[in-house]
Design a protein around this motif. Structure first.
Motif, PDB file in Angstrom:
ATOM      1  N   GLU A 192      -8.021   2.404 -12.766  1.00 11.73           N
ATOM      2  CA  GLU A 192      -7.009   2.487 -11.718  1.00 11.73           C
ATOM      3  C   GLU A 192      -7.619   2.789 -10.355  1.00 11.73           C
ATOM      4  OE1 GLU A 192      -4.068   5.276 -12.937  1.00 11.73           O
ATOM      5  OE2 GLU A 192      -3.427   4.092 -14.676  1.00 11.73           O
ATOM      6  N   LYS A 193      -8.796   3.418 -10.364  1.00 11.27           N
ATOM      7  CA  LYS A 193      -9.466   3.730  -9.100  1.00 11.27           C
ATOM      8  C   LYS A 193      -9.908   2.472  -8.364  1.00 11.27           C
ATOM      9  CE  LYS A 193     -11.055   8.233 -10.745  1.00 11.27           C
ATOM     10  NZ  LYS A 193     -12.217   9.092 -11.089  1.00 11.27           N
ATOM     11  N   ASN A 194      -9.962   1.353  -9.071  1.00  6.45           N
ATOM     12  CA  ASN A 194     -10.322   0.095  -8.422  1.00  6.45           C
ATOM     13  C   ASN A 194      -9.200  -0.434  -7.535  1.00  6.45           C
ATOM     14  OD1 ASN A 194     -13.043  -0.722  -9.604  1.00  6.45           O
ATOM     15  ND2 ASN A 194     -11.877  -0.266 -11.454  1.00  6.45           N
ATOM     16  N   ALA A 195      -8.007   0.132  -7.693  1.00  4.51           N
ATOM     17  CA  ALA A 195      -6.873  -0.281  -6.868  1.00  4.51           C
ATOM     18  C   ALA A 195      -6.508   0.804  -5.870  1.00  4.51           C
ATOM     19  CB  ALA A 195      -5.670  -0.613  -7.742  1.00  4.51           C
ATOM     20  N   GLN A 196      -7.459   1.648  -5.523  1.00  7.97           N
ATOM     21  CA  GLN A 196      -7.191   2.679  -4.523  1.00  7.97           C
ATOM     22  C   GLN A 196      -8.435   2.929  -3.678  1.00  7.97           C
ATOM     23  OE1 GLN A 196      -6.130   5.708  -7.508  1.00  7.97           O
ATOM     24  NE2 GLN A 196      -7.837   6.953  -6.810  1.00  7.97           N
ATOM     25  N   VAL A 197      -8.213   3.474  -2.482  1.00  7.58           N
ATOM     26  CA  VAL A 197      -9.310   3.747  -1.556  1.00  7.58           C
ATOM     27  C   VAL A 197      -9.023   5.074  -0.864  1.00  7.58           C
ATOM     28  CG1 VAL A 197      -8.195   2.421   0.300  1.00  7.58           C
ATOM     29  CG2 VAL A 197     -10.665   2.804   0.358  1.00  7.58           C
ATOM     30  N   ASP A 198     -10.070   5.858  -0.632  1.00  8.27           N
ATOM     31  CA  ASP A 198      -9.900   7.164  -0.004  1.00  8.27           C
ATOM     32  C   ASP A 198      -9.355   7.052   1.421  1.00  8.27           C
ATOM     33  OD1 ASP A 198     -10.818   8.499  -2.219  1.00  8.27           O
ATOM     34  OD2 ASP A 198     -12.846   8.816  -1.449  1.00  8.27           O
ATOM     35  N   PRO A 233       0.828  -1.207   0.000  1.00 15.96           N
ATOM     36  CA  PRO A 233       0.000   0.000   0.000  1.00 15.96           C
ATOM     37  C   PRO A 233       0.862   1.257   0.000  1.00 15.96           C
ATOM     38  CG  PRO A 233       0.047  -0.965   2.191  1.00 15.96           C
ATOM     39  CD  PRO A 233       0.804  -1.906   1.303  1.00 15.96           C
ATOM     40  N   VAL A 234       0.460   2.248  -0.764  1.00 15.26           N
ATOM     41  CA  VAL A 234       1.204   3.503  -0.883  1.00 15.26           C
ATOM     42  C   VAL A 234       0.241   4.667  -0.680  1.00 15.26           C
ATOM     43  CG1 VAL A 234       2.584   4.964  -2.403  1.00 15.26           C
ATOM     44  CG2 VAL A 234       2.861   2.471  -2.481  1.00 15.26           C
ATOM     45  N   LEU A 235       0.604   5.594   0.202  1.00 16.26           N
ATOM     46  CA  LEU A 235      -0.233   6.752   0.483  1.00 16.26           C
ATOM     47  C   LEU A 235       0.059   7.875  -0.512  1.00 16.26           C
ATOM     48  CD1 LEU A 235      -2.239   8.303   2.332  1.00 16.26           C
ATOM     49  CD2 LEU A 235      -0.230   9.028   3.673  1.00 16.26           C
ATOM     50  N   VAL A 236      -1.008   8.442  -1.073  1.00 12.90           N
ATOM     51  CA  VAL A 236      -0.901   9.596  -1.969  1.00 12.90           C
ATOM     52  C   VAL A 236      -1.807  10.686  -1.411  1.00 12.90           C
ATOM     53  CG1 VAL A 236      -1.196  10.472  -4.304  1.00 12.90           C
ATOM     54  CG2 VAL A 236      -0.479   8.098  -3.949  1.00 12.90           C
ATOM     55  N   LEU A 237      -1.211  11.803  -0.961  1.00 13.37           N
ATOM     56  CA  LEU A 237      -2.001  12.892  -0.394  1.00 13.37           C
ATOM     57  C   LEU A 237      -2.532  13.808  -1.496  1.00 13.37           C
ATOM     58  CD1 LEU A 237       0.213  13.846   2.688  1.00 13.37           C
ATOM     59  CD2 LEU A 237      -1.957  12.602   2.711  1.00 13.37           C
ATOM     60  N   ASP A 238      -3.677  14.400  -1.243  1.00  5.64           N
ATOM     61  CA  ASP A 238      -4.294  15.343  -2.167  1.00  5.64           C
ATOM     62  C   ASP A 238      -3.423  16.603  -2.248  1.00  5.64           C
ATOM     63  OD1 ASP A 238      -5.858  17.285  -3.430  1.00  5.64           O
ATOM     64  OD2 ASP A 238      -7.724  16.557  -2.545  1.00  5.64           O
ATOM     65  N   LYS A 239      -2.892  16.908  -3.436  1.00  7.46           N
ATOM     66  CA  LYS A 239      -1.976  18.036  -3.603  1.00  7.46           C
ATOM     67  C   LYS A 239      -2.610  19.375  -3.246  1.00  7.46           C
ATOM     68  CE  LYS A 239       0.876  15.899  -7.201  1.00  7.46           C
ATOM     69  NZ  LYS A 239       1.346  16.001  -8.617  1.00  7.46           N
ATOM     70  N   SER A 240      -3.912  19.461  -3.391  1.00  9.37           N
ATOM     71  CA  SER A 240      -4.586  20.727  -3.096  1.00  9.37           C
ATOM     72  C   SER A 240      -4.743  20.960  -1.600  1.00  9.37           C
ATOM     73  CB  SER A 240      -5.963  20.751  -3.762  1.00  9.37           C
ATOM     74  OG  SER A 240      -6.842  19.816  -3.163  1.00  9.37           O
ATOM     75  N   LYS A 241      -4.417  19.951  -0.786  1.00  9.61           N
ATOM     76  CA  LYS A 241      -4.629  20.075   0.658  1.00  9.61           C
ATOM     77  C   LYS A 241      -3.339  20.036   1.463  1.00  9.61           C
ATOM     78  CE  LYS A 241      -9.312  18.283   0.430  1.00  9.61           C
ATOM     79  NZ  LYS A 241     -10.323  17.324   0.924  1.00  9.61           N
ATOM     80  N   VAL A 242      -2.197  20.062   0.771  1.00  7.46           N
ATOM     81  CA  VAL A 242      -0.904  20.041   1.469  1.00  7.46           C
ATOM     82  C   VAL A 242      -0.028  21.179   0.970  1.00  7.46           C
ATOM     83  CG1 VAL A 242      -0.955  17.538   1.878  1.00  7.46           C
ATOM     84  CG2 VAL A 242       0.101  18.438  -0.208  1.00  7.46           C
ATOM     85  N   ASN A 243       0.945  21.566   1.813  1.00  5.00           N
ATOM     86  CA  ASN A 243       1.916  22.578   1.382  1.00  5.00           C
ATOM     87  C   ASN A 243       3.112  21.895   0.731  1.00  5.00           C
ATOM     88  OD1 ASN A 243       3.438  21.505   3.466  1.00  5.00           O
ATOM     89  ND2 ASN A 243       3.140  23.246   4.856  1.00  5.00           N
ATOM     90  N   SER A 244       4.135  22.669   0.426  1.00  3.47           N
ATOM     91  CA  SER A 244       5.301  22.130  -0.276  1.00  3.47           C
ATOM     92  C   SER A 244       6.066  21.102   0.550  1.00  3.47           C
ATOM     93  CB  SER A 244       6.242  23.271  -0.681  1.00  3.47           C
ATOM     94  OG  SER A 244       6.682  23.980   0.479  1.00  3.47           O
ATOM     95  N   LYS A 245       5.847  21.109   1.864  1.00  4.81           N
ATOM     96  CA  LYS A 245       6.521  20.147   2.749  1.00  4.81           C
ATOM     97  C   LYS A 245       5.700  18.876   2.954  1.00  4.81           C
ATOM     98  CE  LYS A 245       8.896  23.790   5.360  1.00  4.81           C
ATOM     99  NZ  LYS A 245       9.090  24.391   6.713  1.00  4.81           N
ATOM    100  N   GLY A 278      -6.622  12.225   0.789  1.00  2.00           N
ATOM    101  CA  GLY A 278      -5.790  11.516  -0.179  1.00  2.00           C
ATOM    102  C   GLY A 278      -6.333  10.121  -0.405  1.00  2.00           C
ATOM    103  N   TYR A 279      -5.471   9.233  -0.863  1.00  4.62           N
ATOM    104  CA  TYR A 279      -5.901   7.849  -1.069  1.00  4.62           C
ATOM    105  C   TYR A 279      -4.714   6.912  -0.905  1.00  4.62           C
ATOM    106  CZ  TYR A 279      -3.977   8.483  -5.811  1.00  4.62           C
ATOM    107  OH  TYR A 279      -3.147   8.743  -6.883  1.00  4.62           O
ATOM    108  N   VAL A 280      -5.031   5.663  -0.674  1.00  9.84           N
ATOM    109  CA  VAL A 280      -4.021   4.604  -0.662  1.00  9.84           C
ATOM    110  C   VAL A 280      -4.184   3.809  -1.945  1.00  9.84           C
ATOM    111  CG1 VAL A 280      -3.318   2.417   0.372  1.00  9.84           C
ATOM    112  CG2 VAL A 280      -3.737   4.394   1.826  1.00  9.84           C
ATOM    113  N   THR A 281      -3.102   3.609  -2.663  1.00 11.13           N
ATOM    114  CA  THR A 281      -3.127   2.796  -3.868  1.00 11.13           C
ATOM    115  C   THR A 281      -2.230   1.586  -3.684  1.00 11.13           C
ATOM    116  OG1 THR A 281      -2.914   2.837  -6.282  1.00 11.13           O
ATOM    117  CG2 THR A 281      -1.204   3.983  -5.018  1.00 11.13           C
ATOM    118  N   LEU A 282      -2.323   0.644  -4.601  1.00 17.59           N
ATOM    119  CA  LEU A 282      -1.554  -0.589  -4.481  1.00 17.59           C
ATOM    120  C   LEU A 282      -0.450  -0.642  -5.522  1.00 17.59           C
ATOM    121  CD1 LEU A 282      -4.411  -3.216  -4.025  1.00 17.59           C
ATOM    122  CD2 LEU A 282      -3.011  -2.164  -2.237  1.00 17.59           C
ATOM    123  N   GLN A 283       0.705  -1.081  -5.079  1.00 17.24           N
ATOM    124  CA  GLN A 283       1.808  -1.412  -5.969  1.00 17.24           C
ATOM    125  C   GLN A 283       2.263  -2.818  -5.634  1.00 17.24           C
ATOM    126  OE1 GLN A 283       4.970   1.409  -5.514  1.00 17.24           O
ATOM    127  NE2 GLN A 283       3.887   3.075  -6.539  1.00 17.24           N
TER     128      GLN A 283
END
Length: 446
Positions: free
Chosen positions: A407-413, A361-373, A387-392
């Motif tokens: 691809e959304k079938n391999a991710q969850v909010d 599982p890999v976490l991907v945060l929503d870019k519109s809700k985070v700063n540059s850090k 964000g969402y968690v996707t699978l690799q």
């Protein structure tokens, strides 16, 4: 589709069925470990999500022959849905369609010159019997001319996200079969080409956007022009329909194709126990490299058996799953400097038996809700998607799907578990001062 070899294949097909029925219990362990399909291009996908389960040379443009007609079907069903065409609309046969329909070396129903047929009759002839003249007639209905319809086909292919294709006619024939009357989009001996992945995308979109197509593609035999002198019994070229010679349980589509250039092609789909798969083979052969009707159905059966035996719907991540190392996310300008997060729901996909442990599982945060850090910006509400968690795979590869939507079938909010209000201006100011001196002190001593 060429018919000259039809009679030669019947005896061989019956012999194969008898032979294979003696070995239904053979251990498939080797096939499960190393599926090797004898075809120039092949693919196996989950028919409900588009997850790619097996592929071979899937992105090289290859001849598609009458599998072209799946795009015709898609465009016709879409036109009917939008009210541009109706099932009872009639078509009057012109010279080109008449001449093509009389060529019995092709796959055709005979159409009377000047005769009238409904869209539904022509559609059934195309979908069941792969009738070439019927495909041209439908192209003329939708496009005004086949030349214009071919332009529409190429535009539709682009809209569907296809990458490696070129359409020069609506039938999948070699343009030489038009005897000088081919559409203007191609040369005198050109044929349609598509990559195996593109064929699968068309099939996937066809059965998911217009599932009613399966009611027609699953008909093994139908009489065309019943009650007239042109009456002809149309036998479905998909010999894997359950009642036909290569009958396969759950098979209900979709389209065969054969020309000298394309070889023996087949797009199949079958459903059992809530699982549906789509397979494509292009230029299928036997183990000795010889093409034929048997080859395309045997190689399809190989993939279908593998899929139904080895894939099940599995829960990969439970509801409220927290990713190790990311149970909390830093928050800037909040009353709290972090927020706990977890998955909103469980993540379930069709996976190979024992495959669950290979996912990462890999976490991907929503870019519109985070700063540059990478810090979340307050305020944050409980239950808000951050964000969402996707699978690799553990090798770092993404789980592959036919379409971006798939691809959304391999991710969850991923959502926040509590509110984090925005800190007042005084707190934010004091934190800013503290950070300033902290950074300054750090620079002095380092």
């Amino acid at each position: 589709m060429k018919r000259q070899v039809f009679q030669k294949c019947i005896a061989g097909a019956m012999a194969f069925v008898l032979f294979s029925s003696l070995f239904t219990g053979v251990d498939k362990a080797k096939a499960q470990a190393d599926l090797n399909v004898n075809a120039s291009g092949a693919i196996l996908v989950d028919g409900k999500t588009g997850r790619v389960l097996y592929e071979k040379n899937a992105d090289t443009p290859l001849g598609v022959a009458s599998m072209t007609k799946m795009l015709d079907e898609y465009m016709l069903l879409d036109a009917i849905k939008k009210g541009k065409v109706s099932w009872d609309q009639t078509y009057t046969v012109d010279d080109l369609v008449y001449k093509i329909s009389q060529d019995r070396s092709l796959s055709n129903v005979p159409l009377r010159q000047g005769g009238q047929y409904t869209v539904k009759q022509l559609y059934q002839a195309m979908a069941i019997y792969s009738a070439d003249a019927a495909a041209i007639a439908l192209a003329e209905i939708m496009g005004g001319s086949e030349t214009n319809f071919v332009k529409m086909m190429n535009a539709e292919a682009q809209k569907l996200g296809l990458k490696h294709y070129k359409f020069v006619n609506s039938t999948g024939l070699n343009n030489a079969d038009y005897k000088g009357m081919q559409p203007a989009e191609g040369g005198p001996t050109d044929e349609n080409v598509m990559s195996t992945r593109d064929v699968a995308i068309v099939a996937f979109r066809l059965i998911n956007d217009f599932p009613e197509v399966l009611k027609t593609s699953s008909i093994p035999t139908m009489t065309f022009a019943e009650g007239t002198k042109d009456r002809i019994v149309m036998k479905n070229w998909n010999w894997m329909l359950p009642s036909l010679v290569y009958g396969y349980k759950g098979m209900d589509g979709l389209k065969t194709g054969t020309t000298d250039f394309a070889g023996y092609c087949f797009t199949g789909t079958a459903e059992r126990d809530g699982k549906r798969f789509i397979t494509v083979v292009q230029h299928a052969t036997d183990a000795n490299g010889k093409g034929g009707y048997a080859a395309r159905f045997n190689e399809t059966r190989k993939m279908m058996d593998y899929a139904f035996s080895n894939y099940t719907k599995q829960q990969i991540l439970p509801k409220h799953f927290q990713l190790k190392g990311n149970k909390t996310i830093p928050v800037v300008n909040g009353k709290s400097n972090q927020v706990e997060v977890y998955t909103k729901s469980a993540l379930t996909i069709l996976a190979q038996n024992g495959e669950k442990q290979d996912f990462k599982p890999v976490l991907v945060l929503d870019k519109s809700k985070v700063n540059s850090k990478g810090e979340l910006i307050a305020p944050i509400k409980k239950g808000e998607t951050v964000g969402y968690v996707t699978l690799q795979s553990k090798t770092g590869e993404k789980v592959s799907f036919l379409t971006p939507e798939g691809e959304k079938n391999a991710q969850v909010d991923v959502v926040a578990t509590q509110d984090v209000g925005q800190a007042n201006w005084f707190v934010r100011m004091m934190r800013g001062i503290g950070h300033f001196f902290s950074n300054t002190w750090h620079k002095i001593f380092h």
